[in-house]
Enzyme design. Structure first.
Site, mmCIF file in Angstrom:
data_model
loop_
_atom_site.group_PDB
_atom_site.id
_atom_site.type_symbol
_atom_site.label_atom_id
_atom_site.label_comp_id
_atom_site.label_asym_id
_atom_site.label_seq_id
_atom_site.Cartn_x
_atom_site.Cartn_y
_atom_site.Cartn_z
ATOM 1 N N LYS A 190 0.838 -1.203 0.000
ATOM 2 C CA LYS A 190 0.000 0.000 0.000
ATOM 3 C C LYS A 190 0.872 1.251 0.000
ATOM 4 O O LYS A 190 1.512 1.589 0.990
ATOM 5 C CB LYS A 190 -0.923 0.050 1.224
ATOM 6 C CG LYS A 190 -2.018 1.090 1.007
ATOM 7 C CD LYS A 190 -2.631 1.646 2.270
ATOM 8 C CE LYS A 190 -1.856 2.735 2.911
ATOM 9 N NZ LYS A 190 -1.751 3.991 2.131
ATOM 10 N N GLU A 265 9.911 1.116 10.463
ATOM 11 C CA GLU A 265 10.923 2.157 10.303
ATOM 12 C C GLU A 265 10.192 3.459 10.480
ATOM 13 O O GLU A 265 9.337 3.812 9.658
ATOM 14 C CB GLU A 265 11.574 2.019 8.923
ATOM 15 C CG GLU A 265 12.922 2.702 8.855
ATOM 16 C CD GLU A 265 12.810 4.124 8.361
ATOM 17 O OE1 GLU A 265 12.806 5.035 9.227
ATOM 18 O OE2 GLU A 265 12.709 4.323 7.155
ATOM 19 N N CYS A 299 13.347 10.721 7.149
ATOM 20 C CA CYS A 299 13.266 10.179 8.513
ATOM 21 C C CYS A 299 14.596 10.314 9.235
ATOM 22 O O CYS A 299 14.631 10.499 10.439
ATOM 23 C CB CYS A 299 12.811 8.727 8.479
ATOM 24 S SG CYS A 299 13.760 7.748 7.339
ATOM 25 N N GLU A 397 9.676 15.484 15.786
ATOM 26 C CA GLU A 397 10.058 15.442 14.375
ATOM 27 C C GLU A 397 9.230 16.495 13.622
ATOM 28 O O GLU A 397 8.008 16.498 13.702
ATOM 29 C CB GLU A 397 9.757 14.046 13.823
ATOM 30 C CG GLU A 397 10.165 13.877 12.373
ATOM 31 C CD GLU A 397 10.021 12.433 11.890
ATOM 32 O OE1 GLU A 397 8.934 11.849 12.077
ATOM 33 O OE2 GLU A 397 10.994 11.907 11.326
HETATM 34 P P1 NAI Z 1 1.759 8.142 8.328
HETATM 35 O O1 NAI Z 1 2.706 7.390 9.175
HETATM 36 O O2 NAI Z 1 0.388 8.305 8.865
HETATM 37 O O3 NAI Z 1 1.673 7.484 6.877
HETATM 38 C C1 NAI Z 1 2.580 6.545 6.373
HETATM 39 C C2 NAI Z 1 1.825 5.398 5.712
HETATM 40 O O4 NAI Z 1 1.004 4.752 6.678
HETATM 41 C C3 NAI Z 1 0.888 5.833 4.582
HETATM 42 O O5 NAI Z 1 0.905 4.846 3.573
HETATM 43 C C4 NAI Z 1 -0.463 5.862 5.282
HETATM 44 O O6 NAI Z 1 -1.542 5.681 4.396
HETATM 45 C C5 NAI Z 1 -0.340 4.680 6.213
HETATM 46 N N1 NAI Z 1 -1.257 4.717 7.367
HETATM 47 C C6 NAI Z 1 -1.735 5.803 8.019
HETATM 48 N N2 NAI Z 1 -2.559 5.422 9.015
HETATM 49 C C7 NAI Z 1 -2.617 4.075 8.993
HETATM 50 C C8 NAI Z 1 -3.287 3.091 9.774
HETATM 51 N N3 NAI Z 1 -4.084 3.423 10.784
HETATM 52 N N4 NAI Z 1 -3.107 1.785 9.470
HETATM 53 C C9 NAI Z 1 -2.285 1.429 8.470
HETATM 54 N N5 NAI Z 1 -1.639 2.300 7.680
HETATM 55 C C10 NAI Z 1 -1.780 3.617 7.945
HETATM 56 O O7 NAI Z 1 2.420 9.568 8.037
HETATM 57 P P2 NAI Z 1 1.789 10.915 7.429
HETATM 58 O O8 NAI Z 1 0.484 11.219 8.060
HETATM 59 O O9 NAI Z 1 1.885 10.874 5.959
HETATM 60 O O10 NAI Z 1 2.882 11.957 7.974
HETATM 61 C C11 NAI Z 1 2.860 12.368 9.326
HETATM 62 C C12 NAI Z 1 4.255 12.456 9.911
HETATM 63 O O11 NAI Z 1 4.860 11.183 9.873
HETATM 64 C C13 NAI Z 1 5.230 13.345 9.179
HETATM 65 O O12 NAI Z 1 5.109 14.667 9.558
HETATM 66 C C14 NAI Z 1 6.539 12.762 9.598
HETATM 67 O O13 NAI Z 1 6.907 13.266 10.850
HETATM 68 C C15 NAI Z 1 6.251 11.278 9.731
HETATM 69 N N6 NAI Z 1 6.669 10.500 8.550
HETATM 70 C C16 NAI Z 1 7.811 9.779 8.632
HETATM 71 C C17 NAI Z 1 8.272 9.086 7.544
HETATM 72 C C18 NAI Z 1 9.522 8.301 7.613
HETATM 73 O O14 NAI Z 1 10.156 8.101 6.583
HETATM 74 N N7 NAI Z 1 9.897 7.785 8.758
HETATM 75 C C19 NAI Z 1 7.586 9.137 6.254
HETATM 76 C C20 NAI Z 1 6.341 9.860 6.268
HETATM 77 C C21 NAI Z 1 5.945 10.528 7.387
#
Ligand code: NAI
Ligand code: MG
Length: 497
Positions: A190, A265, A299, A397
């Protein structure tokens, strides 16, 4: 052209037929409920195209396809070397279409085309190619014991649910697919709802090179629908996730229901420590790149810069000068651009809220600090000084081009401040003293340490975090451990009860 494909032309003039369906069993299909999501160009805020969005029903169909491909059929019986050939062909195809993929990710994500081509695409090709070579080299051991022979077999974990973020869309997909396929698993992936496009073009190539149906399935969709359905699906044996720590917690809870294997991660607030004996120019160059590249949406971004007292003032001045010289903000397509738009309005607002909080809590904005008044989601590269341990900008972050710079006196204090975080992903140490470099890298609580650089990442080297930055490792040989499990076989030699 089917109604699940649209001809698109990007602002750089590149044109292609974009699939828009869910990819299940090697076919592009409509979502059961006909739901869709919008891919948006963050430089303009305008819609690029609508793609199908999966609900729990679609995820269920995809998981069952993956399970069928795992349990029976050509993938199960395919010699490992042939799997390697398929993966190697896929790497070649991605390489041939590198400029198209870079265009799509630049348009969808806002990163510069030049950066996507030079970084994301090189990485994507290299990861699939690297793991293609592992396919026929994943093997077990024999253990000789008195009256008994034992052997171990490395087997796939099963059906893998992979949930990826938007900051490196294609490249994150390949990090997850590479080791999973090398170990013989099947996958339901996904992508992030902000960046659904490049992975669908990858799916086309998956079919073209000849992966059997059901081995790789792609379900675009929202986290709360498709993501959650995948994390909770009883037939999914493992969840591999990259994204925020808060979402990782939710996923871990869901995975606990059926005791799924997990790799996470997550977030970071990585320190970069500059000692007074460091090569000053190098420290400035890397510390700028470590937080400002990819719009700060990394990240491992080294977002907390710690500088030894006697070079602090000189460092802050030179760092701001470097930001002014280098961090040119503009569209993804302009060759002079260093920093494109943030990925979405939501992310831009999160960054602005964090900057505002830093300001309110008493930190000094030494540079930048404002949204740029233009269409699209642009923010000024921002530098904070006078930061204390009580402030949220020190702990949380930000995931944007926002650096916090802080002073330290002794090596001990540097280590203490570096470790003052619930995260532990990357870290960097600048010094010309080798002993100090090794001493500090031993003490820093992080999954990765860069000595005299920042953001090094290599297909051959394990990547991952400690503390609340994650569980498990990706890339390198260690990446295989995350996608295989060991079965022990005991052979009774017949002479003992
Ligand atoms: P997120 O962690 O919510 O999204 C990442 C992935 O998880 C997306 O594919 C999303 O659709 C999925 N996801 C979201 N909620 C879910 C759930 N309940 N069950 C399963 N999958 C789910 O991150 P978002 O909202 O895009 O960004 C928020 C913050 O997260 C950013 O400001 C940043 O701090 C952090 N982030 C960190 C990343 C990294 O590389 N470690 C990458 C993206 C965001
Ligand atoms: Mg987008």
């Amino acid at each position: 052209m089917s109604d699940l494909a649209v001809r698109l032309e990007a602002p750089n003039g590149q044109s292609w037929v974009q699939p828009t369906g869910l990819f299940i069993n090697n076919e592009f299909v409509k979502s059961v409920k006909g739901a869709s999501l919008e891919s948006i160009d963050p430089a303009t805020g305008k819609t690029i195209v609508l793609v199908q969005a999966a609900s729990a029903e679609d995820v269920d169909i995809a998981v069952k396809a993956a399970q069928k491909a795992l349990k029976s059929g050509p993938w199960k019986t395919m010699p490992a070397a042939d799997r390697g050939i398929l993966m190697s062909k896929l790497a070649d195809k991605i390489e041939q279409k590198a400029s198209l993929f870079a265009t799509i990710d630049a348009w969808d994500n806002g990163k510069t085309y030049a950066e996507a081509l030079a970084t994301d695409l090189v990485e994507a090709v290299s990861v699939i190619r690297y793991y293609s070579g592992w396919c026929d080299k994943v093997s077990g051991q024999t253990v000789n014991l008195p009256n008994k022979l034992a052997l171990t077999v490395r087997q796939p974990i099963g059906v893998i649910g992979q949930i990826i973020p938007w900051n490196y869309p294609l490249s994150m997909a390949t990090w997850k697919l590479g080791p999973a396929l090398a170990c013989g698993n099947t996958v339901v992936l996904k992508p992030a709802e902000q960046t659904p496009l490049s992975i669908l073009v990858l799916a086309e190539l998956v079919k073209e090179v000849g992966f059997p149906p059901g081995v790789i399935n792609v379900v675009n969709g929202y986290g709360r629908d498709a993501g959650s359905a995948l994390a909770g699906h009883p037939l999914v044996d493992k969840i591999a996730f990259t994204g925020s720590t808060s979402t990782a917690r939710v996923i871990m809870k869901q995975a606990a229901e059926t005791l799924k294997n997990i790799t996470l991660e997550t977030g970071g607030k990585s320190p970069l420590v500059v000692f007074d004996d460091a090569d000053f120019e190098q420290a400035i160059k890397w510390s700028h790149m470590g937080i400002m590249s990819n719009q700060g949406q990394i990240c491992t971004a080294t977002s907390r810069i710690l500088v030894q007292e006697n070079i602090y003032d000189k460092f802050v001045k030179a760092f701001i000068e470097e930001v002014k010289q280098t961090s040119k903000v503009g569209s993804q397509w302009d060759e002079a651009t260093y920093q494109g738009p943030q990925v979405s309005e939501v992310q831009l607002e999160r960054v602005m809220a964090m900057i505002e909080e830093g300001r309110k809590q008493g930190a000094t904005i030494a540079h930048g600090g404002s949204r740029i008044d233009t269409p699209g989601f642009f923010v000024e590269p921002t530098v904070f000084t006078d930061v204390t341990s009580k402030m949220s900008i020190w702990h949380e972050e930000i995931f944007g081009p926002v650096a916090v710079i802080r002073k330290f006196t002794t090596e001990e204090e540097a280590i203490e401040l570096a470790n003052e975080s619930s995260y532990g992903l990357g870290s960097a140490v600048f010094t010309t003293n080798l002993e100090r470099a090794l001493r500090v890298s031993a003490e820093i609580e992080a999954g990765m340490v860069w000595i005299n650089s920042s953001q090094d990442c290599d297909t051959h080297v394990p990547f991952g975090g400690v503390k609340q930055s994650g569980i498990g490792r990706e890339l390198g040989e260690a990446g295989l451990d995350a996608y295989s499990q060991i079965k022990a076989v005991h052979i009774n030699m017949g002479t003992k009860l």
